[in-house]
Design an enzyme around this catalytic site. Structure first.
Site, PDB file in Angstrom:
ATOM      1  N   LEU A   1      67.487 -14.048  25.659  1.00  0.00           N
ATOM      2  CA  LEU A   1      68.847 -13.579  25.857  1.00  0.00           C
ATOM      3  C   LEU A   1      68.922 -12.415  26.838  1.00  0.00           C
ATOM      4  O   LEU A   1      69.927 -12.219  27.516  1.00  0.00           O
ATOM      5  CB  LEU A   1      69.468 -13.145  24.518  1.00  0.00           C
TER       6      LEU A   1
ATOM      7  N   HIS B   1      66.406  -8.694  28.475  1.00  0.00           N
ATOM      8  CA  HIS B   1      65.155  -7.937  28.463  1.00  0.00           C
ATOM      9  C   HIS B   1      65.403  -6.538  28.995  1.00  0.00           C
ATOM     10  O   HIS B   1      66.369  -6.283  29.728  1.00  0.00           O
ATOM     11  CB  HIS B   1      64.078  -8.625  29.309  1.00  0.00           C
ATOM     12  N   GLY B   2      64.523  -5.622  28.603  1.00  0.00           N
ATOM     13  CA  GLY B   2      64.524  -4.262  29.103  1.00  0.00           C
ATOM     14  C   GLY B   2      63.150  -3.950  29.653  1.00  0.00           C
ATOM     15  O   GLY B   2      62.329  -4.845  29.877  1.00  0.00           O
ATOM     16  N   THR B   3      62.884  -2.666  29.855  1.00  0.00           N
ATOM     17  CA  THR B   3      61.582  -2.268  30.389  1.00  0.00           C
ATOM     18  C   THR B   3      60.450  -2.619  29.441  1.00  0.00           C
ATOM     19  O   THR B   3      59.379  -3.056  29.860  1.00  0.00           O
ATOM     20  CB  THR B   3      61.575  -0.755  30.673  1.00  0.00           C
ATOM     21  N   PHE B   4      60.681  -2.439  28.138  1.00  0.00           N
ATOM     22  CA  PHE B   4      59.613  -2.634  27.169  1.00  0.00           C
ATOM     23  C   PHE B   4      59.827  -3.829  26.245  1.00  0.00           C
ATOM     24  O   PHE B   4      58.873  -4.326  25.658  1.00  0.00           O
ATOM     25  CB  PHE B   4      59.441  -1.376  26.301  1.00  0.00           C
ATOM     26  N   ALA B   5      61.042  -4.274  26.056  1.00  0.00           N
ATOM     27  CA  ALA B   5      61.326  -5.296  25.054  1.00  0.00           C
ATOM     28  C   ALA B   5      62.053  -6.481  25.659  1.00  0.00           C
ATOM     29  O   ALA B   5      62.710  -6.374  26.703  1.00  0.00           O
ATOM     30  CB  ALA B   5      62.159  -4.696  23.924  1.00  0.00           C
ATOM     31  N   LYS B   6      61.922  -7.626  24.992  1.00  0.00           N
ATOM     32  CA  LYS B   6      62.687  -8.826  25.322  1.00  0.00           C
ATOM     33  C   LYS B   6      63.453  -9.248  24.071  1.00  0.00           C
ATOM     34  O   LYS B   6      63.002  -9.010  22.952  1.00  0.00           O
ATOM     35  CB  LYS B   6      61.762  -9.948  25.780  1.00  0.00           C
TER      36      LYS B   6
ATOM     37  N   LYS C   1      64.471  -9.058  18.745  1.00  0.00           N
ATOM     38  CA  LYS C   1      63.952  -8.116  19.733  1.00  0.00           C
ATOM     39  C   LYS C   1      62.439  -8.044  19.585  1.00  0.00           C
ATOM     40  O   LYS C   1      61.927  -7.749  18.502  1.00  0.00           O
ATOM     41  CB  LYS C   1      64.577  -6.736  19.519  1.00  0.00           C
TER      42      LYS C   1
ATOM     43  N   ASP D   1      73.772   8.485  22.355  1.00  0.00           N
ATOM     44  CA  ASP D   1      73.933   7.714  23.597  1.00  0.00           C
ATOM     45  C   ASP D   1      75.103   6.744  23.475  1.00  0.00           C
ATOM     46  O   ASP D   1      75.006   5.576  23.858  1.00  0.00           O
ATOM     47  CB  ASP D   1      72.646   6.958  23.937  1.00  0.00           C
TER      48      ASP D   1
ATOM     49  N   LYS E   1      78.330   4.961  24.506  1.00  0.00           N
ATOM     50  CA  LYS E   1      78.969   4.592  25.770  1.00  0.00           C
ATOM     51  C   LYS E   1      79.421   3.137  25.634  1.00  0.00           C
ATOM     52  O   LYS E   1      78.941   2.405  24.757  1.00  0.00           O
ATOM     53  CB  LYS E   1      77.991   4.746  26.943  1.00  0.00           C
TER      54      LYS E   1
ATOM     55  N   ASN F   1      76.972   0.297  25.037  1.00  0.00           N
ATOM     56  CA  ASN F   1      76.337   0.193  23.717  1.00  0.00           C
ATOM     57  C   ASN F   1      77.327  -0.186  22.623  1.00  0.00           C
ATOM     58  O   ASN F   1      77.017  -0.049  21.443  1.00  0.00           O
ATOM     59  CB  ASN F   1      75.640   1.509  23.363  1.00  0.00           C
TER      60      ASN F   1
ATOM     61  N   ASP G   1      72.068  -0.155  19.897  1.00  0.00           N
ATOM     62  CA  ASP G   1      71.089   0.654  20.643  1.00  0.00           C
ATOM     63  C   ASP G   1      70.972   2.074  20.104  1.00  0.00           C
ATOM     64  O   ASP G   1      71.569   3.019  20.626  1.00  0.00           O
ATOM     65  CB  ASP G   1      71.420   0.688  22.126  1.00  0.00           C
TER      66      ASP G   1
ATOM     67  N   THR H   1      73.347   9.433  28.519  1.00  0.00           N
ATOM     68  CA  THR H   1      73.743   8.925  29.828  1.00  0.00           C
ATOM     69  C   THR H   1      74.630   9.969  30.500  1.00  0.00           C
ATOM     70  O   THR H   1      75.606  10.418  29.893  1.00  0.00           O
ATOM     71  CB  THR H   1      74.490   7.590  29.666  1.00  0.00           C
TER      72      THR H   1
END
Length: 430
Positions: free
Chosen positions: A27, A29-34, A50, A145, A147, A150, A163, A185
């Site tokens: 669905l 992905h981020g820098t560390f997780a999918k 996750k 965080d 925003k 999120n 998040d 942010t």
């Protein structure tokens, strides 16, 4: 997936995690997780799974942050307006978070596509947001965080906070009863978070809620500037204007929410009693006619734009020159964990002629020369800020001594030591 937790995949079937979840398509992905779509084998219910690789988060020094995120979600996910964490599973190499699947997308995306909300629709969302934030605070959890990106929407149009990667517990407060980690942010951060003197997590979250309300009512951010430092000055002064189409009650509430003094900023209890929120309003998301194109461009960065793209594009954080002549300061973004940044600074100090000693603090390091220069020993201070879970901002400046000696130290020692960890993923940084 990189690791298949079931022999079923070898036969071309979908892998099944621990005999519970049939894992489907990715669905996001981020820098560390999918994140994958998954189905519970027994109930047939779909979840968002996750997947976090242990080796990557250990290498980045983020294991405590992941544990904190899990603990925070467990503490607050019973609220209907917070994404629910169903369970946590693990293999030798990965951590799996099975979360409620929220199919309606981000509130941010909806505003970006269609424009600002009418006040009745905004009121419904804001009521849900404040209810969820109040619940988090009652459990000793502070999001830090908040925003529109999120805030997710389910199929029925209800808002869900997601998040909790930068969240903190009341147990993490310092002896003065305040938090001291600069995070969040940039456009949504409360002014007291930027002062480095400590802040109340609840009051900071309320400020972020105020920025969110402004965005969904106006279609633009309240504090905007091409230069991040200039934007922070606007935040510190609460230098914003309410659009003329807002009702008097909405304007009054925004002024109370975006009060730069946390001591007089409106509380959750007062928000719930405010005239604007007390009016009836549907929880759905009826949209006004589209805002003008210029407004949407200012609100909506490209899909791949993150906080550090914004930082790098502002004059004060221009990575084309690591050293800023006017201010005598270096600022840069990095994916390197704080421990790695500090190690590079220590290496630079060790190589420098004349000998330097390094003093560590909770915010960074101070490097002081052993040799007396033209204006006494040279001292360089480096402070490290967490702006997003996978990004740090590092600020280096002269703390004492001669400016020419400081520039020489930056050119001869710091630049070579830091060059390969400075983020430079866009043309302006080349």
């Amino acid at each position: 997936m990189e690791e298949v937790p079931s022999p079923m995949a070898a036969r071309g079937e979908k892998p099944v995690l621990h005999g519970k979840y049939e894992i489907g398509r990715q669905l996001g992905h981020g820098t560390f997780a999918k994140v994958y779509l998954a189905r519970h084998v027994d109930t047939g219910e779909h979840v968002a799974l996750k997947v976090v690789p242990k080796d990557k988060i250990f290498k980045a020094g983020m294991m405590e942050q992941v544990k904190r995120e899990i603990s925070a979600m467990k503490a607050v996910s019973s609220h209907p307006n917070i994404v629910e964490l169903r369970e946590v599973l693990a293999t030798k190499s990965k951590i799996y978070l099975a979360m409620e699947l929220v199919r309606g997308g981000e509130l941010f995306s909806k505003i970006s596509r269609h424009g600002r909300l009418r006040e009745d629709a905004a009121r419904g969302y804001f009521r849900q947001l404040i209810s969820a934030v109040d619940f988090c605070h009652s459990r000793g959890v502070f999001h830090r965080d908040l925003k529109p990106e999120n805030l997710l929407l389910d199929e029925g149009g209800s808002l869900k906070i997601a998040d909790f990667g930068l969240s903190a517990f009341a147990s993490h407060l310092h002896a003065d009863g305040l938090f001291h980690t600069t995070c969040g942010t940039p456009a949504y951060v409360a002014p007291e978070v930027l002062t480095k003197k400590g802040y109340d997590g609840a009051k900071a979250d309320i400020w972020s809620c105020g920025v969110i309300l402004y965005v969904i009512l106006a279609g633009v951010l309240p504090f905007q500037d091409d230069n991040l430092a200039a934007m922070y000055k606007k935040i510190a002064r609460a230098d914003f204007r309410c659009p003329p189409w807002l009702s008097p009650d909405a304007r009054r509430l925004l002024v109370r929410l975006l009060d730069p003094n946390p001591g007089s900023r409106i509380s959750v209890q007062r928000i719930l009693q405010s005239g604007w929120l007390a009016r009836p309003g549907p929880p759905g998301a009826a949209m006004a006619r589209s805002t003008s194109a210029p407004e949407l461009r200012r609100l909506s960065p490209p899909e791949q734009l993150n906080a550090f793209h914004i930082i790098s594009l502002s004059r004060g954080f221009d990575l084309r020159g690591l050293f800023e002549e006017e201010k005598g300061m270096m600022r840069f973004a990095t994916r390197e964990p704080a421990s790695g940044v500090i190690s590079r600074l220590e290496e630079a100090a060790a190589r420098a002629a004349g000998g330097f000693c390094v003093e560590k603090s909770e915010r960074g390091v101070r490097i002081e020369g052993q040799r007396r220069g033209r204006k006494g020993p040279l001292a360089v201070a480096a402070e490290i800020y967490a702006v997003a879970p996978e990004w740090l901002m590092v600020e280096v400046k002269k703390d004492a001594g001669d400016t020419l000696e400081y520039r020489s130290f930056c050119s001869d020692e710091l630049r070579p030591a830091l060059k390969d960890i400075v983020w430079a993923d866009h043309p302006a940084a080349a």
